[in-house]
Structures are given as structure tokens and as C-alpha cells.
Motif scaffolding. Sequence first.
Motif, PDB file in Angstrom:
ATOM      1  N   LYS A   1      55.968  76.269  27.276  1.00  0.00           N
ATOM      2  CA  LYS A   1      56.328  77.423  26.445  1.00  0.00           C
ATOM      3  C   LYS A   1      56.536  77.013  24.980  1.00  0.00           C
ATOM      4  N   ARG A   2      55.852  75.956  24.558  1.00  0.00           N
ATOM      5  CA  ARG A   2      55.991  75.453  23.184  1.00  0.00           C
ATOM      6  C   ARG A   2      54.644  75.551  22.470  1.00  0.00           C
ATOM      7  N   LEU A   3      54.187  76.772  22.333  1.00  0.00           N
ATOM      8  CA  LEU A   3      52.869  77.029  21.754  1.00  0.00           C
ATOM      9  C   LEU A   3      52.742  76.439  20.358  1.00  0.00           C
ATOM     10  N   ASP A   4      53.740  76.607  19.523  1.00  0.00           N
ATOM     11  CA  ASP A   4      53.649  76.142  18.132  1.00  0.00           C
ATOM     12  C   ASP A   4      53.568  74.620  18.053  1.00  0.00           C
ATOM     13  N   ASP A   5      54.327  73.927  18.893  1.00  0.00           N
ATOM     14  CA  ASP A   5      54.292  72.470  18.872  1.00  0.00           C
ATOM     15  C   ASP A   5      52.918  71.956  19.309  1.00  0.00           C
ATOM     16  N   VAL A   6      52.355  72.592  20.326  1.00  0.00           N
ATOM     17  CA  VAL A   6      51.027  72.185  20.795  1.00  0.00           C
ATOM     18  C   VAL A   6      49.976  72.493  19.736  1.00  0.00           C
ATOM     19  N   GLN A   7      50.086  73.659  19.102  1.00  0.00           N
ATOM     20  CA  GLN A   7      49.105  74.012  18.079  1.00  0.00           C
ATOM     21  C   GLN A   7      49.186  73.063  16.891  1.00  0.00           C
ATOM     22  N   ARG A   8      50.392  72.595  16.569  1.00  0.00           N
ATOM     23  CA  ARG A   8      50.541  71.627  15.473  1.00  0.00           C
ATOM     24  C   ARG A   8      49.792  70.334  15.795  1.00  0.00           C
ATOM     25  N   LEU A   9      49.846  69.920  17.057  1.00  0.00           N
ATOM     26  CA  LEU A   9      49.083  68.740  17.485  1.00  0.00           C
ATOM     27  C   LEU A   9      47.598  68.955  17.240  1.00  0.00           C
ATOM     28  N   LEU A  10      47.086  70.139  17.572  1.00  0.00           N
ATOM     29  CA  LEU A  10      45.664  70.417  17.374  1.00  0.00           C
ATOM     30  C   LEU A  10      45.316  70.542  15.896  1.00  0.00           C
ATOM     31  N   ASP A  11      46.137  71.246  15.142  1.00  0.00           N
ATOM     32  CA  ASP A  11      45.817  71.513  13.733  1.00  0.00           C
ATOM     33  C   ASP A  11      45.984  70.288  12.850  1.00  0.00           C
ATOM     34  N   ASP A  12      47.074  69.553  13.051  1.00  0.00           N
ATOM     35  CA  ASP A  12      47.439  68.484  12.124  1.00  0.00           C
ATOM     36  C   ASP A  12      47.224  67.084  12.693  1.00  0.00           C
ATOM     37  N   GLY A  13      46.875  66.999  13.966  1.00  0.00           N
ATOM     38  CA  GLY A  13      46.545  65.699  14.540  1.00  0.00           C
ATOM     39  C   GLY A  13      47.693  65.047  15.275  1.00  0.00           C
ATOM     40  N   VAL A  14      47.411  63.890  15.821  1.00  0.00           N
ATOM     41  CA  VAL A  14      48.370  63.215  16.700  1.00  0.00           C
ATOM     42  C   VAL A  14      49.576  62.659  15.953  1.00  0.00           C
ATOM     43  N   ASP A  15      49.495  62.566  14.633  1.00  0.00           N
ATOM     44  CA  ASP A  15      50.637  62.072  13.856  1.00  0.00           C
ATOM     45  C   ASP A  15      51.523  63.201  13.340  1.00  0.00           C
ATOM     46  N   ALA A  16      51.202  64.445  13.681  1.00  0.00           N
ATOM     47  CA  ALA A  16      52.008  65.581  13.227  1.00  0.00           C
ATOM     48  C   ALA A  16      53.426  65.477  13.800  1.00  0.00           C
ATOM     49  N   PRO A  17      54.420  65.984  13.078  1.00  0.00           N
ATOM     50  CA  PRO A  17      55.809  65.875  13.552  1.00  0.00           C
ATOM     51  C   PRO A  17      56.009  66.519  14.925  1.00  0.00           C
ATOM     52  N   GLN A  18      56.746  65.817  15.781  1.00  0.00           N
ATOM     53  CA  GLN A  18      57.147  66.325  17.087  1.00  0.00           C
ATOM     54  C   GLN A  18      58.535  65.760  17.391  1.00  0.00           C
ATOM     55  N   GLU A  19      59.252  66.423  18.306  1.00  0.00           N
ATOM     56  CA  GLU A  19      60.562  65.873  18.685  1.00  0.00           C
ATOM     57  C   GLU A  19      60.356  64.571  19.453  1.00  0.00           C
ATOM     58  N   ALA A  20      61.448  63.819  19.646  1.00  0.00           N
ATOM     59  CA  ALA A  20      61.350  62.412  20.048  1.00  0.00           C
ATOM     60  C   ALA A  20      60.615  62.212  21.371  1.00  0.00           C
ATOM     61  N   ARG A  21      60.883  63.034  22.368  1.00  0.00           N
ATOM     62  CA  ARG A  21      60.262  62.822  23.678  1.00  0.00           C
ATOM     63  C   ARG A  21      58.754  63.053  23.603  1.00  0.00           C
ATOM     64  N   TRP A  22      58.344  64.149  22.967  1.00  0.00           N
ATOM     65  CA  TRP A  22      56.911  64.403  22.821  1.00  0.00           C
ATOM     66  C   TRP A  22      56.262  63.362  21.923  1.00  0.00           C
ATOM     67  N   ARG A  23      56.990  62.906  20.898  1.00  0.00           N
ATOM     68  CA  ARG A  23      56.463  61.858  20.026  1.00  0.00           C
ATOM     69  C   ARG A  23      56.156  60.603  20.839  1.00  0.00           C
ATOM     70  N   ALA A  24      57.054  60.241  21.738  1.00  0.00           N
ATOM     71  CA  ALA A  24      56.860  59.031  22.538  1.00  0.00           C
ATOM     72  C   ALA A  24      55.662  59.181  23.472  1.00  0.00           C
ATOM     73  N   VAL A  25      55.504  60.345  24.104  1.00  0.00           N
ATOM     74  CA  VAL A  25      54.365  60.577  25.003  1.00  0.00           C
ATOM     75  C   VAL A  25      53.055  60.547  24.221  1.00  0.00           C
ATOM     76  N   ILE A  26      53.030  61.202  23.076  1.00  0.00           N
ATOM     77  CA  ILE A  26      51.812  61.238  22.256  1.00  0.00           C
ATOM     78  C   ILE A  26      51.457  59.838  21.765  1.00  0.00           C
ATOM     79  N   ASP A  27      52.434  59.113  21.245  1.00  0.00           N
ATOM     80  CA  ASP A  27      52.153  57.786  20.685  1.00  0.00           C
ATOM     81  C   ASP A  27      51.619  56.830  21.755  1.00  0.00           C
ATOM     82  N   ALA A  28      52.223  56.853  22.931  1.00  0.00           N
ATOM     83  CA  ALA A  28      51.757  55.974  24.002  1.00  0.00           C
ATOM     84  C   ALA A  28      50.354  56.362  24.450  1.00  0.00           C
ATOM     85  N   SER A  29      50.090  57.651  24.552  1.00  0.00           N
ATOM     86  CA  SER A  29      48.772  58.122  24.984  1.00  0.00           C
ATOM     87  C   SER A  29      47.693  57.719  23.992  1.00  0.00           C
TER      88      SER A  29
END
Length: 209
Positions: free
Chosen positions: A117-145
Motif C-alpha cells: 500500500k505504498r504506491l508513492d514509494d514504489v513509484q519513486r523507485l521507478l521514476d528516480d531510480g534505485v538510489d532514490a530516498p527510501q526508509e531504512a528497511r526498504w533502503r536495505a532491501v533495495i541496496d542488497a538487491s
Amino acid sequence: MTDAVLQHPDIDRPHAFTQEELGWVPWLAPLTEEELSERHWEALVDRRRAASPYFLLLARDPEILRARTETDNDIFYNTDAGLPRAERELAAAATSRHNGCVFCASVHARFASHHSKRLDDVQRLLDDGVDAPQEARWRAVIDASVALAETPGGLTAEHLDALRAAGLDDLAISDALHAAAFFNWANRLMLSLGEPTSPAPRAGRKAEQ
């Protein structure tokens, strides 16, 4: 199987990452539904996949298709323990965004949005890329992936420490890495076999919009 490369000069290609449902066209001839034997149907696992040209193309090697699909299902649908489904989808979406697979990114971003239910956070990943700001848990999952997608050796103890600091236990970390690794492979397969098409205009929406 013909060796001829299929041409699609008139398709409408997407020009940005999106959460909309895209089409996909193959560069090699898929099987037709009429050509499917019982062996092919078993390889598809889910008979509804016969509507997809991608799976009809992969059905030319049914043993590999079946192994591929059962692996996919176990990574994303076996959610009795480990990482929540939303973050498995996030790992796949981040990997696909990094690798430039517009089709896979659309599918897994859409699932990540639905389950989190975090549409805006997911869209930010698509629009701005994998380095776009995210909260810590999502940041850790994205960075490791993304580190794993770049090269297996790029995944370091620091990535694992960040995942543990974000609250992931070993099983959850395993789920995140399996999701990323699977789509690191799947992206390359899909990018090698065809290309995405833009969604058809919705009913009531002008084609030029």
C-alpha cells in the motif's frame, strides 16, 4: 522452430518505467496454443499462462520452463515465514529497475504497491531510480538487491548487516536475495527474447492522451 527474428516495427514501446500493465512481444516464434502437448501444459504449471507469448516461447523447452516456474512460485508465493510478500516484490522491482527491464519492473512494482500500500514509494523507485530516498528497511532491501544484481561479489557483509539492522532474520534475508537473484536472471532472459509494449488506451480515454 524458425530461426527468423520476428520484427515489430509498429509497436508502441514504453518510454519510461511504469506500474501500468504492459504487453510483450517476442523476437522468436512462440508455440501456438494448438501446438501444446500434455508435456507443455504440465510445464506451464498454471494453464492461464498459455495466454502469454513469453511463456509460450519458453514452452519450447518445457523441462526448463517447469523448473523455472516452480522456482518462481516458491520464492514469491511461499510466504508462511520469512520476508513479507511486498518486500520480495520490492527486491524484484529494484533488480529489474537496475537492469533496465521495463516489463519486469512494471509487474513487480505493481505487486509491491498492492501488498505494501505504498504506491508513492514504489513509484519513486521507478521514476528516480534505485538510489532514490527510501526508509531504512526498504533502503536495505533495495541496496542488497542491486549489489547482487551488479555482480555477486558486490554483495558484502555490510549489506547483510544493514538488512539485519532493519529487522530481517536469516530466512527473510534469504527470501530477499532469492527474489533479487531470480530476477537478475529472468531480466536477462526477457530482455534477450523480446520487448515490452505500451498498455492499450483504456476505455473512454482518447488514444492521443
